[in-house]
Design an enzyme around this catalytic site. Structure first.
Site, PDB file in Angstrom:
ATOM      1  N   TYR A   1       9.368  10.196  14.204  1.00 37.22           N
ATOM      2  CA  TYR A   1      10.334   9.373  13.820  1.00 37.22           C
ATOM      3  C   TYR A   1      11.119   9.620  12.319  1.00 37.22           C
ATOM      4  O   TYR A   1      10.248   9.865  11.320  1.00 37.22           O
ATOM      5  CB  TYR A   1      10.095   8.001  13.858  1.00 37.22           C
TER       6      TYR A   1
ATOM      7  N   ASP B   1       9.026  14.638   6.155  1.00 38.54           N
ATOM      8  CA  ASP B   1       9.231  13.350   6.163  1.00 38.54           C
ATOM      9  C   ASP B   1       7.893  12.591   5.727  1.00 38.54           C
ATOM     10  O   ASP B   1       7.050  12.627   6.671  1.00 38.54           O
ATOM     11  CB  ASP B   1       9.964  12.801   7.312  1.00 38.54           C
TER      12      ASP B   1
ATOM     13  N   LYS C   1       8.007   3.319   2.228  1.00 37.27           N
ATOM     14  CA  LYS C   1       6.877   2.498   2.601  1.00 37.27           C
ATOM     15  C   LYS C   1       6.030   2.524   1.135  1.00 37.27           C
ATOM     16  O   LYS C   1       6.483   1.631   0.464  1.00 37.27           O
ATOM     17  CB  LYS C   1       5.929   2.995   3.725  1.00 37.27           C
TER      18      LYS C   1
HETATM   19  C1  LIG Z   1       9.088   4.157   8.765  1.00 37.07           C
HETATM   20  C2  LIG Z   1       9.700   5.550   8.697  1.00 37.07           C
HETATM   21  C3  LIG Z   1      11.011   6.007   8.417  1.00 37.07           C
HETATM   22  C4  LIG Z   1      12.170   4.792   8.243  1.00 37.07           C
HETATM   23  O1  LIG Z   1      11.986   4.066   7.289  1.00 37.07           O
HETATM   24  P1  LIG Z   1      12.462   2.586   7.109  1.00 37.07           P
HETATM   25  O2  LIG Z   1      12.169   2.112   5.905  1.00 37.07           O
HETATM   26  O3  LIG Z   1      12.172   1.868   8.269  1.00 37.07           O
HETATM   27  O4  LIG Z   1      13.983   2.627   7.383  1.00 37.07           O
HETATM   28  C5  LIG Z   1      11.448   7.327   8.582  1.00 37.07           C
HETATM   29  N1  LIG Z   1      10.433   8.071   8.654  1.00 37.07           N
HETATM   30  C6  LIG Z   1       9.058   7.779   9.099  1.00 37.07           C
HETATM   31  C7  LIG Z   1       8.283   8.918   8.957  1.00 37.07           C
HETATM   32  C8  LIG Z   1       8.560   6.432   9.270  1.00 37.07           C
HETATM   33  O5  LIG Z   1       7.465   6.330   9.273  1.00 37.07           O
END
Ligand SMILES: *Cc1c(COP(=O)(O)O)cnc(C)c1O
Length: 422
Positions: free
Chosen positions: A144, A239, A267
């Site tokens: 994701y 990511d 995060k």
């Molecule tokens: C949570 C997440 C996102 C998106 O971040 P948001 O702040 O929710 O837009 C992107 N990549 C990864 C791996 C994530 O866990």
């Protein structure tokens, strides 16, 4: 356990927000329960609107590495608030935070602060495309990267076909340039490079997947991604929105000794406030406006209150010398107890997922074999016994520094109780 107030609030919320929520997983749909409305949280504990107390293993999906309402972060935020909530202009805190990030992610020679992981991942992909002047990207099933149009693809129509959007409202054209490969499967990546090599701008990957449940990289997988992208002049994007400052102070890249071209953070880096970052090699990031022609901007980018929270959290990470050892030790306690009780567990440091399948989970296909009805039953039992964990199979349990040995021991007892009953 009385949850009457949560039920009433959930009813009210549905009159105003789709499904009563501002992010879908919060609706508890996949465990068939009414969502809990949260009143407050402190340390390892979260309290719902009915006053019930839970040990929290969601930790806001990762940011709260020191637990909720950490006093050092709260006081930094309070001080920043006094000076104004937003300027829409440059301020010194941005430099302090960028310097801190770069110290631990030295590949982020230049970086941008933005407001969400979605925005950061989307912008990193745009920078990669602008720099390479190529359109195609490879992403992996079950990874994701936020909800931007071109990245919202996880289940496609097999190898070597353009990916089909996961969501209504995304024109097919938006995902035509997204190639969908299989996590931990170097052959699926090799096939794309052999066919489209000179058109591939970047490979974007969660270096340890945590959005199909936790699925660590197989030996050699990330090494291959590094090698093949270099060979074809494509960029490698890590990511690290979940793994950054979690798997180590330098994230997964440092833990696995792989240096990507671009890194995406979110995060933890925001200390619980809306803040994320992307960055990488200088010549790539010099393509971003105002230096270059890749446009990216934000009214609240580098917001002073969010930056203060991020700075306080990173500063605390730097001075908490036993942070990662402690998280790992407590993760191992939980993993050990779950495995003794017969559960199938994947763990990487303080990230952990329980799967309900007898197979080892190494990719999206094997993760999908997990019996989600059984997960729902397990999760419901935990909630009824004061343990708050992700209301969906395809997420991680997050440990924080504020989870004490007693918290973990109590959680293990509840889990053993569940195993005895079943
Ligand atoms: C949570 C997440 C996102 C998106 O971040 P948001 O702040 O929710 O837009 C992107 N990549 C990864 C791996 C994530 O866990």
């Amino acid at each position: 356990m009385n949850t009457g107030r949560s039920k009433q609030l959930y009813n009210d919320a549905q009159s105003f927000m789709p499904g009563g929520v501002n992010s879908p997983v919060r609706a508890f749909k996949s465990i068939g329960r009414t969502p809990l409305f949260i009143d407050r949280a402190k340390g390892s504990r979260i309290f719902d609107a009915d006053g019930n107390e839970y040990i929290d293993y969601v930790c806001s999906w990762g940011p709260d590495i020191f637990g909720h309402a950490d006093p050092d972060i709260l006081s930094a935020v309070a001080a920043a608030c006094e000076k104004g909530l937003t300027f829409g202009a440059c301020h010194e805190g941005e430099i302090t935070l960028a310097k801190r990030i770069k110290k631990h992610f030295p590949n982020m020679e230049l970086l941008r602060l933005v407001s969400s992981g979605t925005e950061a991942a989307m912008s990193a992909v745009r920078a990669a495309r602008g720099y390479t002047r190529r359109d195609k990207i490879i992403k992996f099933e079950g990874c994701y990267h936020g909800h931007s149009d071109g990245l919202l693809v996880k289940a496609g129509s097999g190898l070597l076909t353009a990916a089909v959007p996961d969501s209504a409202g995304v024109p097919k054209g938006y995902t035509e340039s997204t190639l969908l490969a299989r996590y931990n499967d170097t052959e699926s990546v090799r096939a794309f490079f052999e066919r489209f090599g000179s058109e591939i701008a970047a490979v974007i990957v969660e270096p340890c997947a945590a959005n199909m449940g936790v699925v660590p990289p197989a030996k050699g997988f990330l090494e291959y991604l590094r090698k093949v992208t270099l060979e074809y002049g494509s960029l490698l994007i890590f990511d690290e929105v979940i793994t950054g400052f979690r798997l180590s102070i330098g994230g997964a890249g440092k833990k696995y000794s792989i240096v990507p071209d671009l890194t995406v953070l979110g995060k933890i880096v925001g200390g619980g406030m809306p803040l994320a970052a992307y960055g990488g090699r200088r010549e790539i990031m010099e393509c971003v406006a105002p230096l270059g022609s890749v446009y990216q901007a934000g009214t609240l980018s580098g917001n002073p209150v969010a930056v203060a929270a991020g700075n306080a959290q990173l500063e605390k990470i730097e001075r908490t010398s036993d942070l990662y050892d402690t998280l790992d030790r407590r993760g191992a306690m939980l993993e050990g107890s779950l495995k003794n009780a017969g559960f199938n567990v994947n763990r990487e440091g303080s990230l952990l997922t329980v799967f309900f399948t007898n197979e080892r989970v190494t990719d999206f296909a094997s993760a999908e074999k997990s019996d989600t009805a059984q997960y729902a039953d397990f999760c419901g039992y935990l909630l009824d016994n004061g343990i708050y964990t992700a209301p969906s199979q395809f997420e991680a349990m997050f440990l924080s520094y504020s989870h004490s040995d007693e918290d973990i021991e109590h959680t293990c007892e509840v889990i053993e109780g569940y195993a005895r009953r079943h």
